[in-house]
Design a protein around this motif. Structure first.
Motif, mmCIF file in Angstrom:
data_model
loop_
_atom_site.group_PDB
_atom_site.id
_atom_site.type_symbol
_atom_site.label_atom_id
_atom_site.label_comp_id
_atom_site.label_asym_id
_atom_site.label_seq_id
_atom_site.Cartn_x
_atom_site.Cartn_y
_atom_site.Cartn_z
ATOM 1 N N PHE A 123 -70.082 -25.731 -25.084
ATOM 2 C CA PHE A 123 -68.975 -24.941 -25.630
ATOM 3 C C PHE A 123 -69.498 -23.722 -26.357
ATOM 4 O O PHE A 123 -69.042 -22.605 -26.160
ATOM 5 N N ARG A 137 -70.938 -18.806 -38.378
ATOM 6 C CA ARG A 137 -70.235 -20.001 -37.958
ATOM 7 C C ARG A 137 -71.069 -20.782 -36.946
ATOM 8 O O ARG A 137 -71.197 -21.997 -37.010
ATOM 9 N N PHE A 197 -74.654 -28.448 -38.105
ATOM 10 C CA PHE A 197 -73.784 -29.586 -37.902
ATOM 11 C C PHE A 197 -74.340 -30.482 -36.793
ATOM 12 O O PHE A 197 -74.405 -31.696 -36.931
ATOM 13 N N LYS A 250 -69.326 -31.229 -47.008
ATOM 14 C CA LYS A 250 -69.791 -30.552 -45.808
ATOM 15 C C LYS A 250 -68.611 -30.289 -44.866
ATOM 16 O O LYS A 250 -68.466 -29.202 -44.314
ATOM 17 N N LEU A 251 -67.788 -31.324 -44.715
ATOM 18 C CA LEU A 251 -66.648 -31.201 -43.818
ATOM 19 C C LEU A 251 -65.687 -30.118 -44.271
ATOM 20 O O LEU A 251 -65.170 -29.349 -43.471
ATOM 21 N N ILE A 295 -66.914 -26.763 -43.278
ATOM 22 C CA ILE A 295 -66.735 -26.493 -41.854
ATOM 23 C C ILE A 295 -65.279 -26.197 -41.552
ATOM 24 O O ILE A 295 -64.952 -25.272 -40.799
ATOM 25 N N PHE A 334 -64.395 -22.754 -42.306
ATOM 26 C CA PHE A 334 -64.888 -21.880 -41.240
ATOM 27 C C PHE A 334 -63.863 -21.794 -40.117
ATOM 28 O O PHE A 334 -63.517 -20.724 -39.637
ATOM 29 N N ARG A 344 -60.757 -19.847 -40.966
ATOM 30 C CA ARG A 344 -61.015 -18.415 -40.954
ATOM 31 C C ARG A 344 -61.060 -17.915 -39.499
ATOM 32 O O ARG A 344 -60.519 -16.889 -39.150
ATOM 33 N N ASP A 345 -61.716 -18.679 -38.667
ATOM 34 C CA ASP A 345 -61.845 -18.377 -37.249
ATOM 35 C C ASP A 345 -60.468 -18.192 -36.612
ATOM 36 O O ASP A 345 -60.213 -17.220 -35.905
ATOM 37 N N LYS A 398 -58.626 -14.953 -37.567
ATOM 38 C CA LYS A 398 -59.167 -13.742 -36.942
ATOM 39 C C LYS A 398 -58.772 -13.649 -35.480
ATOM 40 O O LYS A 398 -58.468 -12.588 -34.964
ATOM 41 N N HIS A 399 -58.812 -14.766 -34.777
ATOM 42 C CA HIS A 399 -58.533 -14.763 -33.324
ATOM 43 C C HIS A 399 -57.225 -15.471 -33.057
ATOM 44 O O HIS A 399 -57.200 -16.504 -32.418
ATOM 45 N N ARG A 452 -61.631 -25.644 -27.570
ATOM 46 C CA ARG A 452 -62.827 -25.753 -28.394
ATOM 47 C C ARG A 452 -62.456 -26.228 -29.808
ATOM 48 O O ARG A 452 -63.091 -27.097 -30.382
ATOM 49 N N PHE A 510 -63.534 -29.476 -31.787
ATOM 50 C CA PHE A 510 -64.057 -29.386 -33.145
ATOM 51 C C PHE A 510 -63.392 -30.421 -34.040
ATOM 52 O O PHE A 510 -64.025 -31.123 -34.824
ATOM 53 N N ASN A 538 -64.871 -33.337 -36.139
ATOM 54 C CA ASN A 538 -64.675 -33.579 -37.555
ATOM 55 C C ASN A 538 -64.375 -35.045 -37.820
ATOM 56 O O ASN A 538 -64.962 -35.678 -38.686
#
Lengths: 841, 841
Positions: free
Chosen positions: A798, A816, A823, B791-792, B795, B798, B801-802, B805-806, B816, B820, B824
């Motif tokens: 991916f 990222r 990760f 940690k999670l 992520i 992230f 935020r991703d 933006k998209h 994807r 993800f 998680n």
């Protein structure tokens, strides 16, 4: 709380369902919520009584629950209502908690003035999985692996064994015993590795029929038990009990066979037994001293011929061998049980199960000495003493009788009635002691349920042990030892002589006592009580419930009786303690005094073949289905068994040395006999007494041949009347006593040494199991590593695709990606840590 | 293979370094690769010999290694060269494997014709971490937690105890014992949770000085041992040995104190002891029968007054109490050791350590019976018998002597020389048997190192046990029991009578025998051999090596001796077996015959106080640093100890009952004495003999008062000459024998019962440890859950935020994101599975 218990009981069933494909039986009525597919997993039942019925003070069976809001009722509440109200509040809070924990509940409407109401609970999949995770219940993974098989001759032998025992196998769907699925502590995460279906908890009850057909019928008594199925249905704790009972019963087979051979050896050699021949020989006119004062006459030893011959059946050299055999048998049994337990805990995936450590023993020891227990034991002893007094007085009373037949039957009558009284006392006290032990434990307030159970068991065992064995101990080691001697008898009360053993020796009486108590206890207590009482109780409940509620029930619910209504009429399950207790006491009969009764294992075997099916039937048809309890071992019972095993060595040593005639015979043959044979043994064991030394008033009154008799004989080693130390213990007495004691030391240490040897030679963990545990660990690690690896590869692909598409990635995107890599690594790491942890389990 | 061993030995040190901040000592020379910071972690040494020197056939110490390519040399290779060549190839292959496994090596140039060469190995961090992961070595995490302290009075008591024992504590950097860092199986993944520094393996040797100052000097004999430090430096196996030795020594203190009190009781009551007073009383003229034929005269019992008084010191009622005390002491010791072991394995993080199961016992049992062992044991017995013969013949020979002084000293001389001979034989055979056991085990070819070690230990123990105790058993149970009686003595060979015990009783002789063998063995074998022999060997090696290689060494390497040169001159470590063996044999002396020698614990204590420091010194200064071996327990030694403990019960029972006069005295006082006192006891134990019944030729030749004597006395219970059954065993004999045997039964069963009780009352796992293990698990789970959660969250932010933006993401991107999310969840799951697994350990 209930949530935990409940999930524990059901999760196993659900998880195992997929390996045990019985198919969903949706048509079973009363198994689901009304108009829903949600299954009823647990039922709570209670009686309610509405406020409306408050003034009907006469009835006391129903309970009252106000339906109206609390505030409005405060003024009207009576003391009984306050209690009802409190109960209702508690129930509400409890049900609220259940709902909060994620469980779904369905309640019957309380639309009558009073009645029985059910709260049905359904556990959704989320709750089950959460609890399974919390309790680390292992579940099978997709991965199966072959269990290592023995090669060569062992395999051949195994095949032959399988073929031979085929008719003995229960006809239940055989799991593939050659394959075992790898199991792993449950985790929602790993769910997709498993075969768990979503609708698995649609079918549970078909097992009931299967278990009944192949296990809980007397008709299948010759078959092995379907242990795995039992465990799936009832849980590990009950599964372990039946596995233990099965092993014990199997072990009884060889000991029964050897016991029969020992008995047969006695039967065959009875004709060649010189001492009993000498006793029966009319020419050997041994004139014995009278058995009671005044009313008893001198008697000829040959009149005791029958008992002498009978006692040879049990009192022969083969018995010594059998005692050693049984001591080792007990050790072997315990060792094999340890191994079987290990095997089961491997196949049942209990290897990681944690149990509380037992560290309150110091407390128990202190508590055991407390006044109550002492009182109870004193009660037992006084009962035994009472029976002794009964025997002495009855024997004396009956001897007054002038009827010749009565007098000749005195001994038989007295012995038989006394043993029956003993038996009845034992049975009654047993019931009382069970209750007392429970009460005592309750007032001690132990911290945990397990602590409570163990304390209860120890107390109950101690009381029941003393109760069952006190009369036997008396006959074995005390009866006839404090009689005194002619002319100097020991008297209890006024003029009653201490009782003696029959002329055949105390061993014969011990044997009778043992067999009657053992058989009687088994027949009456186990079979009559166990079958009869639950049936009676059930009948009684039905009658009672029927009387008070039938009319109301008829109106709506009971026109088609739901499963929860049917189950409600069964007895609740109250624990395995009585079942174990019964078997442990039997184990005591089989091992403790086996030297005196080699047929004990046979009778135990016969009883147990029935017992297994009886217990099975009880569990399947008479009791409500118990909550399953996980357990790794049989707990305190193992310690008790091992304690009995140790005690049996010393007791058997004493029975052979002191109660039986084994040592005096050996001594005579090798030390005193003129020609190395047993001829003259009877004469050697009888001492002389000068009848003129009898105290005035104790001579036989109506003896026809008192004039002709100068000396009478009695069984003891004492100096003759013509010796300077007349009637003192003779040198032979001390020599024989030394030999007896030396035998005890030799026997005890030999058997203990052999037991240690057996213990050492048999490893506690079967070799194949320990190898498989190792292998399983490595296979599991490989499996998880592979799965994770595949997943990682997918994710990496991916990311690569992502990179290709967005070549002109922003700084943010790159970071990222970096975090993704980190990760990934962490994922790898957790797999590695997985492996490391798992191999440690 | 070596890689594993090596990493196992070092990883612990490295990991612990951070909690043990000694600072990097880079200045230590010879600890690193030349001109590099890479530390020398392991050294391999070998002798090489170049082809150049091939024709110097005379020297046989060096080994030969051709440096040229093999092909060119084929024709010239002699048989010795072929061997050398093979060795070289093996070395090359091995070193190649080491490099392949990731290790870095540095070799000395083989630039001389022959010499000693070193291969130095450095393990990079990658290798260490990989191996640590593979071996699941636990490492401390950042998380520390407080160890639960007792509150209230216990805490106060603990503080007082700490204050009192402060001068006894070794002055080593104290770790914070109130805090324990959570440890967790090593995983590279989890590295960033830890405190592991990158340059941690720069300092290892400073420990050597510290250990010497605070542990390995005699000057600190009164201090506790710094066990944690020992374990860090030498590994768990050696750490456990010293912990065991320490506990054993501590346990010897109370038993020494009680032993001294028992001895003092004997000293105090000696004046009030009637039997010894009677023996010493000149007025009681007991004329005793001669101790040998012809040359010995009648003698007066009062001449044995001294030994009678001495034997009272050890043969008094307090000894019985002491025997029971010591049997319970042994049980307590074993229980406490189990607890200490548990505690250590918790603090040393060994709880998850796997060990091979022992399942080859059946084999051992079979093997133990083999011919060799039997032969060895026969050798031992013949040595014992030889000494007996020596004693009999010497005593007879010396009795010919006309010198009055010689004759009066006969007994002393013979006993002393005989015991010394015994001791020497024991010492010699001990060495031989050690070698024989090793050879026997080697020819058996056991599968694993552990199996090898256990078999060796069992064999060696059996041989050494028989060797050490055979003469003592002889004195305790056989000496003086087959003497016969006057007029009918038992003769061995031609005319030599079997030896008798001294008039004070066999117990006195047993005591002498025991004390001399125990003390002699400890002094000579342990101290002389253990200190002397390594020193001698070292000297010898130095001389030899110096002679052959010094000239060559001088040229380059040895001008500044590197650490590996220095260490090479030390003795290699050969295992803990001799150390344990010595202590176990001593444990036998302390427990087995303690009834006859209550001071044994005191002597053992004195020896051990030295022994601890002696062993410490040996390990620190005389031996090469051993590879650390992880171990969870002391293995087979525990079984041996527990076996000795069990054996001691029955042996002590027999010593008290049979060897000592305890039972006859009791019997006399309560059964035969006229007035309930001990007056007349000596007379009672002596039988009469009519001197005219002495066989012709055995009468005393030169007796001055032979004419006046009609009867002489001897110690036995036999019928007097005027009885019809003259000289047969009397009734008293059998009565006393019965009492003796009854005592054995009573004693054995009482002590066994008490031992079981002690065993039950003391839980195997200390309560605080079991609580802390539970607590540690939950803290660990919380800790990991928190870390993973953070940690999670990172992520997830992230991803969010991703998404922002998209917003117009393609289908691919959405999938994807989904993967993800799944990921998680899987991460969460693995944390959960973490927790579940860990709590199972």
């Amino acid at each position: 709380e209930i949530c935990k218990e409940y999930v524990q009981s059901h999760i196993l069933l659900i998880i195992d369902e997929n390996t045990y494909q019985l198919g969903a039986v949706d048509s079973v009525s009363g198994m689901h919520f009304r108009g829903s597919k949600r299954k009823v997993d647990y039922v709570l039942a209670y009686h309610y009584r509405k406020r409306l019925a408050q003034h009907q003070q006469g009835t006391n069976s129903g309970q009252h629950i106000p339906q109206e809001p609390l505030g409005a009722q405060v003024i009207e509440l009576g003391p009984l209502d306050a209690l009802e109200e409190e109960k209702r509040l508690q129930r509400e809070e409890y049900e609220h908690n259940l709902v909060a924990a994620g469980l779904e509940i369905e309640k019957d409407a309380e639309n009558k003035s009073q009645g029985l109401s059910f709260v049905r609970i359904h556990a959704p999949w989320q709750v089950l999985s959460r609890e399974a995770e919390l309790h680390k219940i292992k579940m099978p993974t997709k991965k199966m692996y072959a269990i290592k098989e023995e090669g060569g001759i062992l395999k051949k032998l195994n095949e032959i064994w399988c073929k031979l025992t085929e008719p003995l196998q229960p006809q239940v769907p055989q799991e593939n015993t050659k394959m075992k699925s790898l199991s792993y502590p449950f985790s929602r995460e790993k769910m997709y590795f498993t075969l768990i279906a979503n609708n698995v908890y649609d079918a549970a009850y078909p097992l009931h029929d299967l278990l009944y057909q192949e296990w809980a019928r007397y008709g299948v008594f010759y078959k092995f038990q379907p242990i795995d199925l039992i465990r799936k249905y009832f849980g590990e704790k009950i599964g372990l009990y039946f596995a233990w009972l099965g092993l014990y019963t199997e072990f009884l087979i060889p000991s029964s066979v050897v016991g029969i051979f020992v008995f047969l050896y006695g039967c065959i050699t009875i004709e060649s037994d010189i001492p009993s021949k000498e006793m029966c020989d009319q020419r050997n006119a041994f004139t014995m001293c009278p058995l009671c004062d005044k009313f008893c006459d001198y008697w000829n030893l040959s009149s005791a011929c029958a008992t002498a011959r009978a006692s040879h059946l049990f009192d022969n050299p083969a018995t010594v061998f059998f005692s050693i055999f049984m001591a080792l048998w007990a050790t072997m049994f315990l060792e094999q049980w340890k191994r079987l337990q290990m095997r089961l805990s491997y196949f049942w995936d209990l290897t990681g199960l944690e149990e509380e450590e037992v560290s309150f023993f110091s407390l128990i020891i202190l508590k055991l000495t407390n006044l109550y227990i002492s009182l109870q034991i004193m009660l037992t002893f006084s009962a035994v003493f009472g029976v002794i007094v009964y025997r002495i007085t009855t024997a004396a009373a009956l001897s007054f009788s002038t009827n010749e037949t009565t007098r000749s039957n005195i001994r038989v009558t007295v012995t038989a009635t006394a043993v029956i009284i003993n038996l009845i006392v034992i049975l009654i006290l047993d019931e009382i002691y069970g209750a007392v032990a429970k009460w005592l434990t309750e007032i001690e307030v132990p911290k945990t349920e397990k602590a409570f159970e163990e304390r209860l068991i120890l107390k109950a065992f101690l009381l029941k042990f003393v109760n069952s064995y006190a009369p036997i101990f008396y006959v074995a080691f005390f009866k006839g030892r404090f009689v005194g001697r002619p002319g100097h008898y020991v008297y209890v009360f006024d003029g009653y002589r201490m009782e003696e053993c029959a002329p055949g020796g105390c061993l014969m009486e011990l044997c009778i006592q043992l067999s009657i108590i053992m058989l009687g206890k088994q027949l009456i207590q186990n079979n009559l009580f166990e079958i009869g009482i639950p049936k009676l109780k059930k009948l009684f409940r039905k009658l009672k419930d029927g009387r008070t509620e039938l009319k109301e029930m008829n109106t709506n619910q009971s026109k088609d009786p739901q499963q929860w209504d049917l189950d409600y009429s069964l007895e609740p399950f109250t624990g395995l303690t009585p079942e174990y207790m019964e078997m442990i006491i039997q184990f005591g009969f089989v091992t403790l005094f086996v030297a005196s009764f080699p047929l004990a294992p046979l009778f135990a075997l016969l009883n147990n073949i029935i017992e297994v099916r009886l217990d099975a039937k009880k569990f399947v048809t008479e009791l409500r289905r118990p909550d399953t309890v996980r357990a790794k071992d049989i707990g305190i019972w193992y310690n008790i068994l091992s304690g009995i095993g140790k005690l049996s060595v010393i007791i058997n040593a004493f029975v052979i040395a002191v109660t039986s005639d084994f040592i005096p015979r050996l001594m005579y043959q090798y030390a005193y006999s003129q020609n190395g044979t047993m001829h003259g043994f009877v004469n050697h064991t009888l001492s002389y007494f000068n009848v003129s030394h009898l105290k005035a008033g104790t001579q036989p009154e109506n003896s026809p041949f008192a004039q002709d008799i100068l000396f009478c004989r009695f069984k003891d080693y004492r100096e003759p009347p013509w010796s300077p130390n007349q009637y003192e213990f003779s040198k032979q007495y001390w020599a024989v006593l030394s030999a007896r004691l030396a035998f005890v030391i030799l026997f005890q240490n030999l058997v203990m040494f052999l037991s240690v040897l057996v213990d050492w030679m048999i490893p506690d963990i079967p070799k194949d199991i320990s190898e498989q545990i190792k292998k399983e660990k490595s296979v599991l690690v490989d499996f998880f590593l592979k799965e994770e690896h595949e997943k990682l590869k997918l994710i990496e692909s991916f990311i690569t695709r992502d990179k290709h598409k967005h070549k002109s990635g922003t700084k943010d995107q790159r970071s990222r990606a970096a975090s993704f890599c980190q990760f990934n690594q962490s994922q790898k790491g957790s797999v590695a840590s997985f492996s490391s942890q798992h191999t440690e389990v």
